[in-house]
Design a protein around this motif. Structure first.
Motif, PDB file in Angstrom:
ATOM      1  N   ARG A  15       9.486  -0.504  -6.144  1.00 18.00           N
ATOM      2  CA  ARG A  15      10.674  -1.159  -6.690  1.00 18.00           C
ATOM      3  C   ARG A  15      11.533  -0.180  -7.487  1.00 18.00           C
ATOM      4  O   ARG A  15      12.762  -0.213  -7.400  1.00 18.00           O
ATOM      5  CB  ARG A  15      10.234  -2.327  -7.582  1.00 18.00           C
ATOM      6  CG  ARG A  15      11.363  -3.202  -8.085  1.00 18.00           C
ATOM      7  CD  ARG A  15      10.878  -4.305  -9.001  1.00 18.00           C
ATOM      8  NE  ARG A  15      10.092  -3.764 -10.101  1.00 18.00           N
ATOM      9  CZ  ARG A  15       8.807  -4.067 -10.328  1.00 18.00           C
ATOM     10  NH1 ARG A  15       8.164  -4.913  -9.564  1.00 18.00           N
ATOM     11  NH2 ARG A  15       8.153  -3.523 -11.346  1.00 18.00           N
ATOM     12  N   ARG A  48       2.088  -5.177   3.114  1.00 17.44           N
ATOM     13  CA  ARG A  48       3.071  -6.207   3.468  1.00 17.44           C
ATOM     14  C   ARG A  48       4.084  -6.397   2.335  1.00 17.44           C
ATOM     15  O   ARG A  48       5.289  -6.477   2.578  1.00 17.44           O
ATOM     16  CB  ARG A  48       2.369  -7.525   3.813  1.00 17.44           C
ATOM     17  CG  ARG A  48       1.690  -7.474   5.189  1.00 17.44           C
ATOM     18  CD  ARG A  48       1.110  -8.795   5.611  1.00 17.44           C
ATOM     19  NE  ARG A  48      -0.173  -9.117   4.995  1.00 17.44           N
ATOM     20  CZ  ARG A  48      -1.343  -8.608   5.366  1.00 17.44           C
ATOM     21  NH1 ARG A  48      -1.402  -7.730   6.338  1.00 17.44           N
ATOM     22  NH2 ARG A  48      -2.455  -8.964   4.772  1.00 17.44           N
ATOM     23  N   SER A  49       3.602  -6.451   1.102  1.00 18.61           N
ATOM     24  CA  SER A  49       4.517  -6.597  -0.044  1.00 18.61           C
ATOM     25  C   SER A  49       5.392  -5.358  -0.217  1.00 18.61           C
ATOM     26  O   SER A  49       6.592  -5.470  -0.476  1.00 18.61           O
ATOM     27  CB  SER A  49       3.720  -6.820  -1.331  1.00 18.61           C
ATOM     28  OG  SER A  49       2.963  -7.994  -1.243  1.00 18.61           O
ATOM     29  N   THR A  71       6.284  -3.082   2.044  1.00 19.02           N
ATOM     30  CA  THR A  71       7.269  -2.886   3.104  1.00 19.02           C
ATOM     31  C   THR A  71       8.369  -3.956   3.066  1.00 19.02           C
ATOM     32  O   THR A  71       9.419  -3.760   3.664  1.00 19.02           O
ATOM     33  CB  THR A  71       6.622  -2.813   4.505  1.00 19.02           C
ATOM     34  OG1 THR A  71       5.824  -3.968   4.724  1.00 19.02           O
ATOM     35  CG2 THR A  71       5.793  -1.551   4.654  1.00 19.02           C
ATOM     36  N   GLU A  72       8.148  -5.047   2.355  1.00 17.76           N
ATOM     37  CA  GLU A  72       9.248  -5.989   2.118  1.00 17.76           C
ATOM     38  C   GLU A  72      10.293  -5.327   1.214  1.00 17.76           C
ATOM     39  O   GLU A  72      11.496  -5.515   1.401  1.00 17.76           O
ATOM     40  CB  GLU A  72       8.744  -7.276   1.463  1.00 17.76           C
ATOM     41  CG  GLU A  72       8.075  -8.218   2.431  1.00 17.76           C
ATOM     42  CD  GLU A  72       7.577  -9.490   1.757  1.00 17.76           C
ATOM     43  OE1 GLU A  72       8.033  -9.803   0.635  1.00 17.76           O
ATOM     44  OE2 GLU A  72       6.728 -10.162   2.360  1.00 17.76           O
ATOM     45  N   LEU A  73       9.816  -4.543   0.238  1.00 16.47           N
ATOM     46  CA  LEU A  73      10.725  -3.828  -0.662  1.00 16.47           C
ATOM     47  C   LEU A  73      11.329  -2.598   0.005  1.00 16.47           C
ATOM     48  O   LEU A  73      12.458  -2.222  -0.293  1.00 16.47           O
ATOM     49  CB  LEU A  73       9.971  -3.381  -1.928  1.00 16.47           C
ATOM     50  CG  LEU A  73       9.506  -4.477  -2.864  1.00 16.47           C
ATOM     51  CD1 LEU A  73       8.563  -3.917  -3.911  1.00 16.47           C
ATOM     52  CD2 LEU A  73      10.701  -5.153  -3.525  1.00 16.47           C
ATOM     53  N   PRO A 100      11.550  -1.526   3.788  1.00  9.58           N
ATOM     54  CA  PRO A 100      11.293  -1.810   5.205  1.00  9.58           C
ATOM     55  C   PRO A 100      11.127  -0.570   6.090  1.00  9.58           C
ATOM     56  O   PRO A 100      10.454  -0.640   7.112  1.00  9.58           O
ATOM     57  CB  PRO A 100      12.511  -2.616   5.650  1.00  9.58           C
ATOM     58  CG  PRO A 100      13.176  -3.076   4.402  1.00  9.58           C
ATOM     59  CD  PRO A 100      12.782  -2.142   3.312  1.00  9.58           C
TER      60      PRO A 100
END
Length: 134
Positions: free
Chosen positions: A51, A76-77, A79-81, A83
């Protein structure tokens, strides 16, 4: 703001492992091989780095066996931040077992512990090359 020389063309790797000694060994081996590194000792630190880090993070290298959250859940968390960030898993588990247990996807790249510097570097270069392909 001044920036350290050579950081722009060096791939940045975020190393996440709860074992401080292993984390430090991986950081040093990667830096010797021309990578810029960030480190985190747990999933919360890793998410904070994803982040808050102002530059690119090219690859997340995460242990599958993290306290509280698996490396798969962390990726997963993360790569959401970020991509575009690629993921390389490290684990003492064989890949087939990690896939069967639902920890990682069948197409995930897993480097089995113990591993050599060359094996880890090869895995990182593989994902960087894959990412650079049109």
């Amino acid at each position: 703001m001044p920036q350290a020389p050579d950081t722009d063309d060096r791939p940045t790797v975020l190393v996440v492992d709860d074992e401080e000694d292993l984390r430090d060994i991986m950081r040093r081996m990667l830096e010797r091989r021309g990578f810029s590194t960030l480190v985190a000792g747990d999933p919360q630190q890793a998410i904070a780095v994803c982040r808050d880090h102002p530059g690119e993070i090219d690859i997340l290298v995460t242990d599958l066996g993290l306290p509280g959250v698996s490396g798969g859940e962390l990726s997963r968390s993360a790569t959401e931040l970020r991509p575009d960030m690629r993921v390389v898993y490290i684990s003492g588990l064989p890949k087939e077992m990690a896939v069967a247990d639902g920890l990682i996807e069948p197409d995930a790249l897993l480097v089995k512990k113990p591993f050599s510097t060359e094996l880890l570097i090869e895995a990182l270069r593989s994902v960087l090359t894959e990412n650079a392909a049109p």
